[in-house]
Design a protein around this motif. Structure first.
Motif, PDB file in Angstrom:
ATOM      1  N   VAL A  14      -4.304  10.372   1.019  1.00 45.20           N
ATOM      2  CA  VAL A  14      -4.566  10.838   2.379  1.00 45.20           C
ATOM      3  C   VAL A  14      -4.510  12.361   2.392  1.00 45.20           C
ATOM      4  CG1 VAL A  14      -3.863  10.713   4.798  1.00 45.20           C
ATOM      5  CG2 VAL A  14      -3.442   8.762   3.266  1.00 45.20           C
ATOM      6  N   PRO A  15      -5.655  13.042   2.433  1.00 45.28           N
ATOM      7  CA  PRO A  15      -5.624  14.513   2.434  1.00 45.28           C
ATOM      8  C   PRO A  15      -5.228  15.065   3.793  1.00 45.28           C
ATOM      9  CG  PRO A  15      -7.881  13.731   2.600  1.00 45.28           C
ATOM     10  CD  PRO A  15      -7.020  12.509   2.416  1.00 45.28           C
ATOM     11  N   ALA A  16      -4.372  16.084   3.778  1.00 48.34           N
ATOM     12  CA  ALA A  16      -4.035  16.779   5.025  1.00 48.34           C
ATOM     13  C   ALA A  16      -5.202  17.650   5.468  1.00 48.34           C
ATOM     14  CB  ALA A  16      -2.786  17.626   4.827  1.00 48.34           C
ATOM     15  N   VAL A  53       0.866  -1.178   0.000  1.00 48.69           N
ATOM     16  CA  VAL A  53       0.000   0.000   0.000  1.00 48.69           C
ATOM     17  C   VAL A  53       0.904   1.229   0.000  1.00 48.69           C
ATOM     18  CG1 VAL A  53      -1.737   1.328   1.241  1.00 48.69           C
ATOM     19  CG2 VAL A  53      -1.881  -1.169   1.194  1.00 48.69           C
ATOM     20  N   LEU A  54       0.774   2.051  -1.027  1.00 46.81           N
ATOM     21  CA  LEU A  54       1.528   3.298  -1.115  1.00 46.81           C
ATOM     22  C   LEU A  54       0.603   4.424  -0.690  1.00 46.81           C
ATOM     23  CD1 LEU A  54       4.157   4.770  -2.041  1.00 46.81           C
ATOM     24  CD2 LEU A  54       3.019   5.103  -4.259  1.00 46.81           C
ATOM     25  N   ARG A  55       0.928   5.044   0.433  1.00 49.15           N
ATOM     26  CA  ARG A  55       0.077   6.114   0.956  1.00 49.15           C
ATOM     27  C   ARG A  55       0.654   7.459   0.522  1.00 49.15           C
ATOM     28  NH1 ARG A  55      -1.009   6.825   6.247  1.00 49.15           N
ATOM     29  NH2 ARG A  55      -3.277   6.823   6.006  1.00 49.15           N
ATOM     30  N   ILE A  56      -0.180   8.236  -0.179  1.00 50.28           N
ATOM     31  CA  ILE A  56       0.241   9.533  -0.711  1.00 50.28           C
ATOM     32  C   ILE A  56      -0.517  10.636   0.015  1.00 50.28           C
ATOM     33  CG2 ILE A  56       0.363  11.009  -2.759  1.00 50.28           C
ATOM     34  CD1 ILE A  56       0.532   8.509  -4.455  1.00 50.28           C
ATOM     35  N   GLY A  57       0.222  11.492   0.688  1.00 48.49           N
ATOM     36  CA  GLY A  57      -0.385  12.610   1.389  1.00 48.49           C
ATOM     37  C   GLY A  57      -0.523  13.818   0.476  1.00 48.49           C
TER      38      GLY A  57
END
Length: 502
Positions: free
Chosen positions: A77-79, A41-45
């Motif tokens: 993943v939105p800040a 799983v690649l989590r992109i913020g």
């Protein structure tokens, strides 16, 4: 300022490009990524999520990556959730601090791997050692950065003390558009690359003509109807980085010779009707069909020159095609040159927006996959296809930047100049902690207008702005939540009920 049709077109073009891109680069995966088929799983913020942000980002960057890397699932993943701002019940809702929000998704028990940020946020994250330096990975994989547009890669290095902490696959540049017909009719030579503002303003004076609604103006800082004198002033001084107040936000700094010269220049051009005035646009009559040309001062032929972003190329091309069936549209030949510069800042003036800086979180659980993703979307294969489908941006690899739609124009003008350096890193913090400080800059409009109305000299206006601004800054110092009405009158935004005036 994109209209909904432009957005729809951009999304459609992005989706089609993704399908084409799949076949071309299906085999272009990192050796490290190939080493294991283990699900990841690649989590992109991201700075902002919600609404159409997630959908657009996936279409633009992640869908093809996931297709060519079936073992990788991308999680966005939105800040900051933009929907919370859009649908807030509190009219005085203040968005969360950007840096704090980014740090939150970059730390904790489940930190993101990749962080996508803008210029101001990137600089702060670099300064706080929250990002991995990319140079070692670039060197190890022999990743080519020489082909990246200098204004992009040099700007990135400038923020990282000559090191690379991010890559940006696309950017939105601007240039100076000019109407060839207006110059030809006036018998005046056309603009050229590398001109100063004074040189461009002199050309503008020579081509401006006519009266009233038939007036042809010489220059516009903003091609959209509605720009004020203070908007023009801001665009003019931006490369000079003149400050409104000190870094603590406690004392005004506008009463200087540089500010006086800038206001004198803009106001005189306004008085002489060289700079476009929004009051001169023809407002659509009742039952009149709306046209995108109505509020565009360059497309409507109301000004000889205007600063416009690269999206204007697509719109001018579309207008030309529409004119084949709509005889009311008046098309013209045009070209572009570099945005004017100031002698004090030679070569600086590139109005470039980068909103997709991609970095690796220093605490990333999957740094190899994060680098593989960044390398993928910043590589030549991705750029080759996206260069054909990106209408409102350019790819950052100059080998693939070509004129669109078979047109012939000076495309290099969009990326020749150095970008304007980012604003002081403390300014965004000030605006978050002291939301009323924006009003201190906006109240200057009143004093600039008094110069236009011959009620004050530029020097007197700056003295008055300094005095009023210092009073406002003291109000903010007493209560950081203080905000201001257009005339500078303070009030405290209520949590509920009526506003409380100071």
């Amino acid at each position: 300022m994109r209209n909904r049709f432009g957005k729809a077109y951009k999304i459609l073009a992005t989706s089609l490009a993704a399908i084409m891109l799949t076949g071309m680069i299906a085999g272009c995966t990192s050796d490290k990524a190939k080493d294991s088929n283990e699900p990841k799983v690649l989590r992109i913020g991201m700075l902002y999520g919600g609404g159409g942000n997630d959908q657009y980002f996936r279409q633009q960057f992640t869908e093809v990556y996931e297709y060519t890397h079936p073992n990788v699932t991308v999680e966005l993943v939105p800040a900051i959730n933009s929907d919370q701002m859009r649908y807030s019940e509190n009219q005085n809702y203040q968005p969360p601090d950007t840096l704090k929000s980014l740090k939150k998704v970059m730390t904790g028990s489940n930190p993101v791997d990749v962080i996508v940020s803008d210029t101001n946020s990137l600089k702060k994250l670099i300064d706080e050692n929250m990002l991995k330096q990319l140079d070692p990975m670039i060197q190890e994989d022999k990743f080519d950065t020489a082909d990246i547009v200098p204004s992009v890669i040099d700007g990135i290095k400038q923020m990282g003390n000559n090191n690379i902490y991010a890559l940006a696959p696309t950017f939105m540049p601007s240039a100076l558009f000019y109407n060839k017909k207006i110059f030809k009719d006036a018998g005046v030579e056309v603009p050229k690359d590398g001109m100063t503002y004074d040189e461009v303003f002199n050309l503008a004076r020579r081509v401006a003509k006519g009266q009233g609604k038939d007036r042809i103006y010489g220059f516009a800082f903003n091609r959209y109807n509605g720009a004020s004198a203070s908007d023009d002033l801001y665009r003019y001084i931006q490369p000079l980085q003149l400050r409104y107040f000190d870094e603590k936000g406690e004392k005004m700094t506008v009463n200087t010779p540089q500010w006086e010269k800038a206001i004198s220049t803009i106001v005189q051009l306004r008085k002489d009707k060289i700079l476009f005035e929004n009051t001169q646009m023809n407002n659509p009559q009742q039952n009149q069909v709306y046209s995108p040309v109505d509020n565009d001062v360059f497309m409507s032929g109301k000004t000889a020159m205007a600063i416009g972003d690269v999206g204007l190329v697509t719109e001018l091309s579309g207008m030309s095609e529409a004119a084949k069936t709509n005889k009311k549209l008046k098309t013209f030949d045009w070209d572009v040159v570099t945005i004017p510069t100031h002698p004090e800042k030679p070569g600086v003036g590139g109005d470039i927006y980068l909103g997709n800086y991609m970095s690796i979180n220093a605490s990333a659980p999957n740094p190899d996959t994060a680098w593989d993703f960044i390398k993928f979307v910043n590589g030549p294969d991705w750029a080759k296809i996206k260069a054909r489908s990106t209408s409102y941006e350019m790819v950052s690899r100059k080998s693939f930047i070509k004129p669109v739609s078979g047109l012939n124009y000076n495309v290099a003008a969009f990326y020749k100049l150095k970008p304007i350096p980012p604003v002081n890193s403390n300014d965004e913090k000030l605006q978050t902690e002291k939301p009323g400080i924006y009003g201190v800059t906006m109240v200057g409009q009143n004093f600039i207008q008094e110069v236009i109305d011959n009620k004050k000299t530029p020097k007197e206006a700056l003295q008055a702005w300094e005095k009023k601004g210092n009073e406002m800054l003291q109000e903010i110092k007493k209560n950081p939540k203080t905000q201001f009405q257009p005339d500078g009158t303070p009030y405290i935004p209520p949590t509920d009920g009526a506003a409380t005036k100071g």
